[in-house]
Design an enzyme around this catalytic site. Structure first.
Site, PDB file in Angstrom:
ATOM      1  N   GLU A 209       0.849  -1.179   0.000  1.00 18.99           N
ATOM      2  CA  GLU A 209       0.000   0.000   0.000  1.00 18.99           C
ATOM      3  C   GLU A 209       0.884   1.228   0.000  1.00 18.99           C
ATOM      4  OE1 GLU A 209      -4.146   1.349   0.344  1.00 18.99           O
ATOM      5  OE2 GLU A 209      -3.459  -0.703   0.616  1.00 18.99           O
TER       6      GLU A 209
ATOM      7  N   PHE B  84      -0.501   6.399  -3.230  1.00 20.71           N
ATOM      8  CA  PHE B  84      -1.432   6.382  -4.353  1.00 20.71           C
ATOM      9  C   PHE B  84      -2.600   5.451  -4.059  1.00 20.71           C
ATOM     10  CE2 PHE B  84      -2.941   4.957  -8.475  1.00 20.71           C
ATOM     11  CZ  PHE B  84      -2.895   6.100  -9.255  1.00 20.71           C
ATOM     12  N   GLY B  85      -2.306   4.341  -3.384  1.00 28.31           N
ATOM     13  CA  GLY B  85      -3.307   3.326  -3.126  1.00 28.31           C
ATOM     14  C   GLY B  85      -2.662   1.951  -3.122  1.00 28.31           C
TER      15      GLY B  85
ATOM     16  N   VAL C  89      -1.169  -1.667  -4.390  1.00 24.93           N
ATOM     17  CA  VAL C  89      -0.405  -2.109  -5.548  1.00 24.93           C
ATOM     18  C   VAL C  89      -0.527  -3.632  -5.641  1.00 24.93           C
ATOM     19  CG1 VAL C  89       1.836  -2.133  -6.695  1.00 24.93           C
ATOM     20  CG2 VAL C  89       1.206  -0.194  -5.245  1.00 24.93           C
TER      21      VAL C  89
ATOM     22  N   ASP D 171       9.421  14.302  -4.860  1.00 24.48           N
ATOM     23  CA  ASP D 171       9.103  13.338  -3.795  1.00 24.48           C
ATOM     24  C   ASP D 171      10.088  12.173  -3.835  1.00 24.48           C
ATOM     25  OD1 ASP D 171       7.700  12.558  -1.575  1.00 24.48           O
ATOM     26  OD2 ASP D 171       6.166  11.469  -2.675  1.00 24.48           O
TER      27      ASP D 171
END
Length: 784
Positions: free
Chosen positions: A474, A477-478, A480, A591
């Site tokens: 996780e 972004f969300g 995977v 980032d």
């Protein structure tokens, strides 16, 4: 008279033995002290007897497995507040052992609930009357020093007062309920109950099925007031967390909400949400709409029938033990030839389907097959004239659509790998205009981007319907997932989560930007999948996960000797030089950190996650933004305080990352009394005292080259200097690292060396977001 005497003797004996039994019952402990063990023959009971912690077993995929569970003593017997993972059927017990909480099996297998590499003294594990099982370090007087682990952070399918739904921004911990796979299998099922945007949301495998509506005046729009009037709802929304919890006005009446395997939300025996009655076209009671199969017109429902089968053979089956009844419903609804379904295996898992129901004979007998039939329910009977009218309209529509397709086909450049039911969303999405603005992506709408668009069906099959076994982790972004295409190629699928701080801008930014970048040290984007509200990015699969997976783990870090670490440093630098200097677009990543560095099968680094990147014009030196994105600890002062960023912003992040690679420590893992001392400050202090080698990760003590390590530390300190103008460019930095004859300037005191907080910032907070889950990313000006 004799009968009365015998009755009195019986009552006396009954009172006598009950008096012996009562003190014994009260001696059931609620705490495990160091060295204590809970076995399958014992249990813990909270001090007032409200909850119990014990072992139970269930048949899981044709083998007996044991679970450790917390259940209410007054509720249904199979409602669990917390449940451990499955262990073998011969469990020795739960032990508080040397500061670790461990479930041990007879075969020697261990399931660690908590352990620490730091010395931990005087630990106890206690079952509280709230139902929370906490493992804590205590002072000599028994008071709590710190909570190390608690079951409330890992909910099962039941919510009780004091338990939270939401997200902890500091740790990335999410709190959500998860249904069981079936009513008898206590393993994670397809439904989740989450707190999102000031309302409750139920999802089935990431698809939103139901929403409570926004909470106003202690009342949800789509939940009956009769079911919530006895509760007081607690909402927290700050930099630390976003959460929902409730308290019950009647303390003597146990209150619990349960998410069932069919997706219903129950308050006791009453339904708060009937998710099983959401079909994708209706919005009754909070149901949400989603993309229906072309053959499922609004109005179809599912009816439960008991039937004899004249011919008992199903048309087709899916013998997958990870699918429950609700998954069978979703599969049948998506298949235009499917007319009925039920489960296949004896434990109510797997699916069998029928394409015709002519072989069914209805019956009321309990032992007959329980079959669910998809039943279309048109709103009215069409006359022959109406039918001909619809046929004429349909014919015209088909001709118009065919002409539009012919006109479009010669213009499109998007590659469609499989299917075409859901790629129009992707093509329309990609062809939309994005101006050169905050997101920095130029597109004049005259050309589509050369991006492969995968169908939703293709990705669903590739990831085994986004199964837990396919989930890699996780991120911000969300989730995977790992998948495999029909060609045999392995892929990684990043699925945009609604809980993510990242949104459509970041998704489109990464999709279009990275498709234009090609370098051996950048992760390769294969394409995307856009289906309704779904947003997914498809990447080449990196078998060794991310750099932080190895770097900050005491065991896995041993696999990264100094040569590998230096090669990783060089590879990242090469990728960044390409972004800053040699790519078609001048890109600022914004980032750069260990979790965004992926490792291939040879441990070569590949930079990933371009959702926050910005494109510069070739003659542009710096830019200003009122939307700070990235991860605190990796941000230079001019960006964190003033919103000014440039290529020197990435140089700063790289300097912090290089110190982490050398030390094996996270930048924010240092504390000294009331002064926050980060890795940068720690390295600076050691450098001033000529003790730079004390920074080196002990796991590479036998492999590192002293001069090379000291040079890396020296260059890192040059990269993290206060003023951006004093920092080297990436190409100069790489030259300093690899050319030992280059004379290095002395570093100045670095920025944020004492972990200070930005002061006097005027950047608006209304766009504040948290952008990663594994580390704290911010866009406001109050770093934590």
């Amino acid at each position: 008279m004799a009968t009365n005497v015998q009755l009195l003797k019986f009552l006396f004996l009954l009172l006598f033995f009950s008096s012996l039994w009562t003190p014994h019952a009260q001696q059931i402990p609620d705490t495990l002290k160091p060295g204590d063990m809970l076995t399958s023959l014992s249990r813990l009971v909270s001090s007032e007897g409200r909850f119990t912690l014990t072992f139970t077993w269930s048949s899981l995929f044709e083998r007996n497995c044991t679970f450790l569970v917390i259940s209410s003593t007054s509720g249904p017997s199979k409602t669990y507040l917390w449940i451990s993972g499955a262990n073998d059927s011969n469990v020795l017990g739960l032990e508080n052992k040397a500061g670790a909480l461990i479930i041990m099996g007879q075969a020697g297998n261990l399931m660690t609930l908590y352990s620490s590499t730091q010395p931990t003294n005087n630990t106890v594990a206690t079952l509280l009357d709230s139902g929370n099982f906490i493992f804590q370090e205590v002072y000599s007087n028994g008071s709590t020093k710190r909570v190390l682990w608690q079951s409330f952070d890992n909910p099962g399918n039941t919510l009780v007062p004091g338990m939270k739904l939401g997200i902890n921004h500091k740790t990335g911990q999410t709190w959500s309920l998860r249904s069981w796979l079936t009513r008898d299998l206590p393993i994670p099922g397809p439904f989740s109950l989450e707190w999102e945007g000031n309302q409750l949301v139920i999802r089935r495998r990431e698809v939103v099925y139901w929403k409570s509506g926004v909470l106003r005046e202690n009342q949800f729009e789509n939940i009956s007031p009769n079911l919530t009037s006895m509760y007081h709802f607690n909402i927290v929304s700050n930099d630390d967390e976003e959460s929902f919890s409730f308290d019950s006005e009647n303390q003597n009446q146990p209150s619990q909400w349960t998410l069932t395997d069919m997706g219903r939300l129950h308050e006791g025996q009453k339904s708060m949400a009937r998710t099983d009655e959401c079909y994708g076209y209706n919005i009754d009671g909070g149901c949400q709409m989603w993309n229906l199969s072309v053959c499922r017109k609004p109005g179809y429902t599912v009816e439960l029938n008991r039937s004899y089968l004249v011919n008992g053979d199903a048309s087709y089956t899916i013998p997958d033990p990870n699918l429950g009844m609700i998954d069978c419903k979703a599969n049948c609804s998506a298949n235009c030839s499917c007319a009925a379904y039920t489960t296949l295996l004896g434990n109510w898992t797997g699916c069998r389907f029928w394409t015709t129901i002519s072989n069914f004979t209805p019956t009321d007998m309990e032992n007959s097959d329980q079959v669910y039939i998809l039943s279309p329910k048109p709103s009215q009977t069409e006359t022959g004239k109406t039918k001909w009218l619809w046929i004429a309209i349909g014919s015209i529509a088909l001709h118009v659509a065919f002409f539009c397709i012919l006109c479009y086909r010669h213009r499109r450049r998007i590659i469609v790998l499989q299917g075409n039911n859901d790629t129009n969303d992707g093509k329309q999405f990609l062809s939309s205009e994005i101006s050169m603005g905050e997101n920095g992506i130029p597109n004049n709408r005259k050309k589509a981007h050369d991006v492969s668009v995968f169908s939703y069906e293709c990705i669903t099959i590739a990831t085994n319907n986004f199964s837990l076994e396919s989930k890699l982790g996780e991120g911000g972004f969300g989730p995977v997932y790992k998948g495999k295409l029909p060609t045999g190629q392995e892929i990684a699928v990043k699925r945009l989560s609604r809980n993510s701080g990242q949104g459509i801008i970041e998704f489109k930014n990464e999709l279009i930007l990275i498709s234009k970048l090609q370098h051996t040290n950048l992760v390769k984007l294969l394409g995307c999948c856009i289906f309704g509200e779904e947003r997914m990015l498809i990447y080449e699969y990196m078998p060794n996960k991310s750099l932080d997976y190895f770097l900050f783990d005491s065991n896995r870090s041993k696999l990264l000797d100094w040569n590998k670490r230096f090669n990783i440093i060089e590879g990242i630098a090469q990728g960044m030089i390409y972004l800053h200097k040699y790519s078609r677009l001048k890109v600022i990543h914004r980032d750069l950190k260990a979790s965004n560095i992926l490792l291939d099968e040879s441990m070569n680094p590949k930079i990933s996650d371009f959702g926050m990147a910005r494109i510069f014009k070739q003659n542009e030196l710096e830019a200003n933004t009122n939307r700070i994105v990235g991860t605190y600890g990796y941000m230079p002062p001019e960006y964190a305080m003033e919103g000014v960023f440039s290529i020197k912003s990435d140089v700063y992040s790289f300097g912090v990352l290089m110190l982490e690679i050398v030390s094996g420590r996270r930048n924010n893992s240092f504390n000294q009394f009331d002064l926050v001392l980060n890795l940068v400050g720690y390295a600076w202090d050691l450098w001033k005292e000529d003790k730079g080698l004390d920074l080196v990760d002990p796991t590479i003590s036998d492999s590192f080259v002293a001069n090379q390590v000291l040079r890396c530390i020296h260059v890192s300190l040059l990269c993290v200097e206060e003023d951006a103008v004093d920092r080297p460019t990436m190409s100069d930095m790489l030259s300093m690292l690899t050319n030992e004859s280059t004379q290095l300037p002395l570093p100045k005191k670095p920025a944020f060396s004492n972990g200070r907080k930005p002061i006097g910032a005027t950047i608006p907070k209304k766009e504040s977001k948290v952008h990663t889950a594994n580390e704290i990313s911010i866009s406001d000006m109050d770093p934590r």
